[in-house]
Design an enzyme around this catalytic site. Structure first.
Site, PDB file in Angstrom:
ATOM      1  N   ASP A   1      -0.636   3.383   6.761  1.00  0.00           N
ATOM      2  CA  ASP A   1      -0.221   2.856   5.627  1.00  0.00           C
ATOM      3  C   ASP A   1       0.242   4.060   4.757  1.00  0.00           C
ATOM      4  O   ASP A   1       0.174   4.444   5.119  1.00  0.00           O
ATOM      5  CB  ASP A   1      -1.581   2.834   4.842  1.00  0.00           C
TER       6      ASP A   1
ATOM      7  N   TYR B   1       4.336   0.316  -6.109  1.00  0.00           N
ATOM      8  CA  TYR B   1       4.795   1.018  -7.521  1.00  0.00           C
ATOM      9  C   TYR B   1       4.664   2.748  -7.578  1.00  0.00           C
ATOM     10  O   TYR B   1       4.765   3.122  -8.587  1.00  0.00           O
ATOM     11  CB  TYR B   1       3.482   0.238  -8.647  1.00  0.00           C
ATOM     12  N   LYS B   2       4.625   3.183  -6.284  1.00  0.00           N
ATOM     13  CA  LYS B   2       4.266   4.544  -6.240  1.00  0.00           C
ATOM     14  C   LYS B   2       5.392   5.442  -6.112  1.00  0.00           C
ATOM     15  O   LYS B   2       5.941   5.112  -6.782  1.00  0.00           O
ATOM     16  CB  LYS B   2       2.842   4.913  -4.682  1.00  0.00           C
TER      17      LYS B   2
ATOM     18  N   ARG C   1      -4.106  15.958  -8.768  1.00  0.00           N
ATOM     19  CA  ARG C   1      -3.685  15.775  -7.716  1.00  0.00           C
ATOM     20  C   ARG C   1      -2.154  15.858  -8.448  1.00  0.00           C
ATOM     21  O   ARG C   1      -1.910  15.557 -10.042  1.00  0.00           O
ATOM     22  CB  ARG C   1      -2.811  14.260  -7.140  1.00  0.00           C
TER      23      ARG C   1
HETATM   24  C1  LIG Z   1      -2.130   3.268  -3.196  1.00  0.00           C
HETATM   25  C2  LIG Z   1      -3.272   2.637  -1.752  1.00  0.00           C
HETATM   26  C3  LIG Z   1      -3.264   1.387  -1.595  1.00  0.00           C
HETATM   27  C4  LIG Z   1      -2.958   0.378  -3.390  1.00  0.00           C
HETATM   28  O1  LIG Z   1      -3.534  -0.793  -2.140  1.00  0.00           O
HETATM   29  P1  LIG Z   1      -2.876  -2.352  -3.335  1.00  0.00           P
HETATM   30  O2  LIG Z   1      -3.909  -3.137  -2.839  1.00  0.00           O
HETATM   31  O3  LIG Z   1      -1.839  -2.163  -3.738  1.00  0.00           O
HETATM   32  O4  LIG Z   1      -4.063  -1.676  -4.834  1.00  0.00           O
HETATM   33  C5  LIG Z   1      -3.376   1.619  -0.090  1.00  0.00           C
HETATM   34  N1  LIG Z   1      -3.565   1.973   0.446  1.00  0.00           N
HETATM   35  C6  LIG Z   1      -3.176   3.248   0.237  1.00  0.00           C
HETATM   36  C7  LIG Z   1      -3.532   4.197   1.575  1.00  0.00           C
HETATM   37  C8  LIG Z   1      -2.874   3.990  -1.056  1.00  0.00           C
HETATM   38  O5  LIG Z   1      -2.924   5.186  -1.376  1.00  0.00           O
END
Ligand SMILES: *Cc1c(COP(=O)(O)O)cnc(C)c1O
Length: 423
Positions: A208, A233-234, A382
């Site tokens: 991930d 979106y990050k 954070r």
């Molecule tokens: C932010 C984040 C997500 C978010 O998942 P969405 O389904 O797109 O909301 C998933 N995995 C990790 C490690 C994250 O940091």
């Protein structure tokens, strides 16, 4: 009782000198950041680029003026692949290995199920115990649906390979689900070494990249990674709820089956055939109609990376983190603030994490001062770092702001204890 005096640490002039010495990526003006705000939350929601805001209007105009013809005339239909190809370049993948669709969680479900198909003799999904919760919920949810599949969680033990080696020896797994950078502690795992170990045990490696894509160099193909997912979106700045991406290594393309075979992952969707036939490559993982407005914003946002050397971005990001931690030790330790992320930049992602019992109120007080970070329960503060729009002097100002929060006792004030649903 007043706090003992701060050790001085680097001055604001020192921070400006580091900016001058290291230079920047010349991308700051590409962002539409609100004036007077220091934004250290791009690891949760990246800020808009000016180009992305313009593109949203353009896409809305296409909808208004050209209506349904836009699927062809503006090539809306291929946005998942075209935007995927842009992300592929940021994560060390080939264009046809990455596609943009759905959320990270949904994509994780799809590729976990794919992993079970690719390793038919194995029924275990091995998950990092301190993984992002959604990732582990999704694995549990999949296991509940598929007969005989079990989820085993292993203690990541600060990324030490021995822990994973032992877990894999005890549980021959189909797939190991890993976070490249820990969302809490910001620890960066060694993708090449971990993937090699996973393969040594005959399992597939699923990463991930939510906290690494766009924040540091990632080399999926070179590391031999099998499957990956990540967030739009990050650090990719695609906008709130931007669609996510997924990666499938080319060697798995022929055998990779999606558990959600929707019509837009079909080889010929508009033939409306009675049975599903997968499209070539990662494109088969597109399920339904793409969210065009969101994809358009992400597409434009990614252009900010054009011409950016990711090694240089990483070096600057580490320098920002080093300065943040140096200043925190010099100026915030006296309030009981501790470092909660690796000091060693080699194993730290693009965020710094501090610990204090009043982290929640301290962050709310900092936000009231225009310094935006976030809080993770129970006691973490954070701060996401990207040199695309942050400088050393911004880091200095951020720690100055935190120093003021604590020295004024704002972290104990009742008015900062209230917050919305989203921390
Ligand atoms: C932010 C984040 C997500 C978010 O998942 P969405 O389904 O797109 O909301 C998933 N995995 C990790 C490690 C994250 O940091």
């Amino acid at each position: 009782m007043s706090a003992p005096p701060a050790t001085r640490g680097p001055t604001r002039a020192d921070a400006m000198a580091r900016d001058a010495a290291l230079g920047d990526l010349s991308r700051r003006d590409d962002f539409a950041l609100p004036p007077g705000r220091l934004y250290f939350d791009g690891n949760s929601l990246g800020p808009p680029t000016r180009a992305a805001l313009v593109r949203l209007e353009t896409a809305a105009g296409q909808w208004r003026d050209d209506l349904i013809a836009s699927w062809n005339t503006h090539d809306w239909i291929h946005l998942p692949q075209r935007v995927g190809a842009k992300i592929a370049r940021l994560v060390g993948a080939a264009d046809d290995e990455v596609v943009v669709c759905d959320s990270t969680s949904v994509n994780l479900f799809k590729v976990l199920a794919t992993a079970l198909v690719l390793r038919p003799g194995r029924r275990t999904i091995l998950c990092q115990d301190d993984h992002f919760p959604s990732d582990n919920y999704i694995a549990d949810g999949l296991a509940a649906l598929v007969p005989d599949v079990e989820v085993v969680r292993f203690r990541c033990d600060q990324g030490r390979l021995e822990a994973l080696d032992a877990a894999l020896a005890a549980h021959p797994a189909a797939v190991v689900s890993l976070g490249h950078v820990g969302f809490r502690d910001g620890r960066l795992l060694d993708m090449a070494a971990v993937t090699e170990l996973v393969h040594h045990h005959g399992a597939l490696a699923l990463w991930d990249l939510a906290h690494s894509a766009g924040a540091l160099p990632v080399d999926l193909d070179a590391c031999g990674v099998d499957l990956a997912v990540g967030c739009g979106y990050k650090f990719l700045n695609g906008g709130p709820g931007a669609p996510a991406f997924l990666y499938v290594a080319r060697r798995h393309h022929d055998a990779a089956e999606t558990p959600l075979p929707g019509w837009l992952g079909h080889a010929d969707p508009f033939a409306f055939e009675p049975a599903y036939r997968p499209a070539a490559g990662a494109a088969r993982f597109v399920c339904g109609t793409p969210p065009v407005l969101s994809l358009a914003a992400l597409d434009a946002a990614l252009d900010v990376f054009d011409g950016v050397d990711l090694e240089r971005l990483r070096a600057l990001s580490l320098s920002l983190g080093d300065l943040f931690l140096e200043l925190a030790a010099a100026r915030l330790a006296r309030y009981g603030v501790e470092c909660a992320c690796p000091l060693d930049g080699a194993v730290r992602g693009a965020q710094v994490v501090l610990r204090h019992p009043d982290a929640d109120a301290a962050i709310q007080a900092a936000i009231a001062r225009g310094l935006v970070g976030d809080h993770r329960a129970p006691d973490l503060l954070r701060f996401g770092l990207t040199p695309l729009y942050l400088r050393h002097v911004d880091v200095w100002d951020a720690v100055e702001g935190l120093d003021a929060v604590f020295s004024n006792g704002e972290h104990r004030q009742e008015r900062f204890r209230r917050r919305g649903i989203v921390p």
